[in-house]
Design a protein around this motif. Sequence first.
Motif, short mmCIF file in Angstrom:
data_model
loop_
_atom_site.label_atom_id
_atom_site.label_comp_id
_atom_site.label_asym_id
_atom_site.label_seq_id
_atom_site.Cartn_x
_atom_site.Cartn_y
_atom_site.Cartn_z
N THR A 163 -5.52 7.12 3.12
CA THR A 163 -4.95 5.80 3.43
C THR A 163 -5.44 4.69 2.50
O THR A 163 -6.29 4.92 1.63
CB THR A 163 -5.20 5.37 4.90
N GLY A 164 -4.92 3.51 2.72
CA GLY A 164 -5.23 2.37 1.87
C GLY A 164 -6.72 2.08 1.80
O GLY A 164 -7.27 1.79 0.73
N THR A 165 -7.37 2.16 2.93
CA THR A 165 -8.79 1.85 2.95
C THR A 165 -9.60 2.83 2.10
O THR A 165 -10.59 2.46 1.48
CB THR A 165 -9.32 1.73 4.41
N VAL A 176 -9.40 1.63 -1.43
CA VAL A 176 -10.28 0.47 -1.64
C VAL A 176 -11.74 0.92 -1.75
O VAL A 176 -12.48 0.47 -2.62
CB VAL A 176 -10.10 -0.57 -0.51
N PHE A 228 -7.58 -9.11 3.22
CA PHE A 228 -7.69 -7.92 4.07
C PHE A 228 -7.59 -6.68 3.19
O PHE A 228 -6.66 -6.52 2.42
CB PHE A 228 -6.61 -7.86 5.16
N HIS A 229 -8.58 -5.80 3.34
CA HIS A 229 -8.61 -4.61 2.48
C HIS A 229 -8.79 -3.31 3.26
O HIS A 229 -8.89 -2.25 2.64
CB HIS A 229 -9.70 -4.76 1.43
N GLY A 230 -8.89 -3.36 4.58
CA GLY A 230 -8.98 -2.12 5.33
C GLY A 230 -10.09 -2.17 6.37
O GLY A 230 -10.86 -3.12 6.43
N GLU A 233 -5.82 -9.64 -3.57
CA GLU A 233 -4.40 -9.34 -3.32
C GLU A 233 -3.58 -10.43 -4.01
O GLU A 233 -3.97 -11.60 -3.97
CB GLU A 233 -4.08 -9.40 -1.82
N GLU A 248 -1.88 -9.57 5.37
CA GLU A 248 -2.50 -9.77 6.69
C GLU A 248 -3.00 -11.20 6.82
O GLU A 248 -3.06 -11.76 7.90
CB GLU A 248 -3.66 -8.80 6.90
N ASP A 259 -5.75 -5.13 -5.20
CA ASP A 259 -5.39 -4.30 -4.05
C ASP A 259 -3.90 -4.46 -3.82
O ASP A 259 -3.45 -5.45 -3.25
CB ASP A 259 -6.21 -4.73 -2.83
N VAL A 283 -2.04 -2.34 -2.07
CA VAL A 283 -1.68 -1.43 -0.97
C VAL A 283 -0.43 -1.92 -0.24
O VAL A 283 0.48 -1.16 0.06
CB VAL A 283 -2.88 -1.26 0.00
N GLN A 284 -0.38 -3.24 0.03
CA GLN A 284 0.77 -3.76 0.78
C GLN A 284 1.83 -4.36 -0.15
O GLN A 284 3.02 -4.26 0.13
CB GLN A 284 0.30 -4.82 1.79
N LYS A 340 0.33 2.86 1.48
CA LYS A 340 1.52 2.49 2.26
C LYS A 340 2.81 3.14 1.74
O LYS A 340 3.12 4.24 2.12
CB LYS A 340 1.65 0.97 2.35
N1 PMP Z 1 -5.34 -3.30 1.64
C1 PMP Z 1 -4.32 -4.09 2.02
C2 PMP Z 1 -3.90 -5.22 1.13
C3 PMP Z 1 -3.66 -3.87 3.23
O1 PMP Z 1 -2.66 -4.67 3.62
C4 PMP Z 1 -4.08 -2.78 4.04
C5 PMP Z 1 -3.39 -2.46 5.36
N2 PMP Z 1 -2.77 -3.47 6.01
C6 PMP Z 1 -5.15 -1.99 3.60
C7 PMP Z 1 -5.75 -2.27 2.40
C8 PMP Z 1 -5.64 -0.83 4.40
O2 PMP Z 1 -4.74 0.22 4.37
P1 PMP Z 1 -4.78 1.33 5.50
O3 PMP Z 1 -4.45 0.65 6.80
O4 PMP Z 1 -3.74 2.33 5.10
O5 PMP Z 1 -6.13 1.91 5.50
#
Ligand code: PMP
Length: 419
Positions: free
Chosen positions: A113-115, A118, A141-143, A207, A212, A240, A242-243, A269
């Motif tokens: 996953t995204g976290t 990161v 927000f990074h996870g 970001e 978020e 980052d 991810v989103q 994502k």
């Molecule tokens: N980074 C960003 C910019 C995010 O928006 C998110 C999730 N909203 C994450 C990291 C974390 O991703 P995940 O929920 O898949 O772990």
Amino acid sequence: TTAVDTTVFTDLESEVRSYSRSWPAVFASASGSWLRDESGRDYLDFFAGAGALNYGHNNPVLKRALIDYLAMDGITHGLDMHTVAKRRFLETFRQLVLAPRGLDYKVQFPGPTGTNAVEAALKLARKVTGRESIVNFTGAFHGMTLGSLSVSGNATKRAGAGVPLVHTTPMPFDNYFDGETPDFHWFERVLDDAGSGLNRPAGVIVETVQGEGGVNVARAEWLRGLADLCASRDILLIVDDVQMGCGRTGPFFSFEVAGITPDIVTLSKSIGGYGMPMAVTLFKPELDVWSPGEHNGTFRGNNPAFVTATAALEHYWSDDALQRSTLRKGRRIEEIFANLSDSFDGVGCRGRGMVQGLVFDDPGKAVKVCGLAYDDGLLAETSGPSDEVVKLLPPLTVTDAELDHGLSILAEATAKVCA
Ligand code: PMP
């Protein structure tokens, strides 16, 4: 209609459940921009898996690729072994994403996953530089894992986790002081203050649009300034994505708008495309200082996700049609949101491409608007530190008619709440 039976969720599932509280239906199937609950009611989904479904639910092109792959007993779990599905993804990613943009990155699969992406980015920045601290931004927000959470600027999310593990230097995000303070005043000050002990962090994580955090948009020139500052002091720039990546703001990478080349990039994502977990950490080749197995994990290679990711790249990223339609639809949302903000006191708007926020001066109003929208069959979520922003993330494949339908529901809800 069937009575909604949610007892097993309320009895057995943890109180940490969140979206289910705003949307107390039991969903059964989904297609394109629509979710259907078990009573047969349809909902227009303008949250799209929190940005994980840029190509919509059960996208027919990706579904075909997945069904064909499963039918030939394609590998589902392959640890991080070389597989045919992974090879096709890597080749396609190089050919359709990296090469046309002149980008030279190594690709790491850091976990599902995204976290995870990161965490790998933070660890790599620290390993490469031999330095500890990471600069992060207000509203970031990074996870939810401890490293990613340490660099997130969200008090509610951090509340349960206690003291950050990563040594961070929080800085104001673009426009934090409403344009009153020069862009990098604090940042430069802290970096040059040897006595603070905070000078020369390993990396900066940012970001381009804080999803978020409430759809806070960093201006292209601010991002360029940040990239220059990092380069001038030998600090690694981590974007980052991810989103905001995979076309959410228009281009494949959201940082393309600023013409910068981050040292490290995270994606997750929508990279898998079909809503299955997949994450990628990209970094400049000279940063590949990992030793074999130094950052491992059982689910580093989701082969079915490689298959749908490859199909998504081939179908949507071999030309710029998706980017153009995303920008056009984004302008349509902007237009409606600007009207709403002109019509009602205490309502503003901001966004880029197909991530758009309707900003309320009273957080209660944003939550009410989403509640009324749900009653009318539209799923939209709030974001921001006080949930004061209605954040729209429709699938990029939403039709014009669906978009207008969803926007009219939202406009009506806003009128009711603000009248
Ligand atoms: N980074 C960003 C910019 C995010 O928006 C998110 C999730 N909203 C994450 C990291 C974390 O991703 P995940 O929920 O898949 O772990």
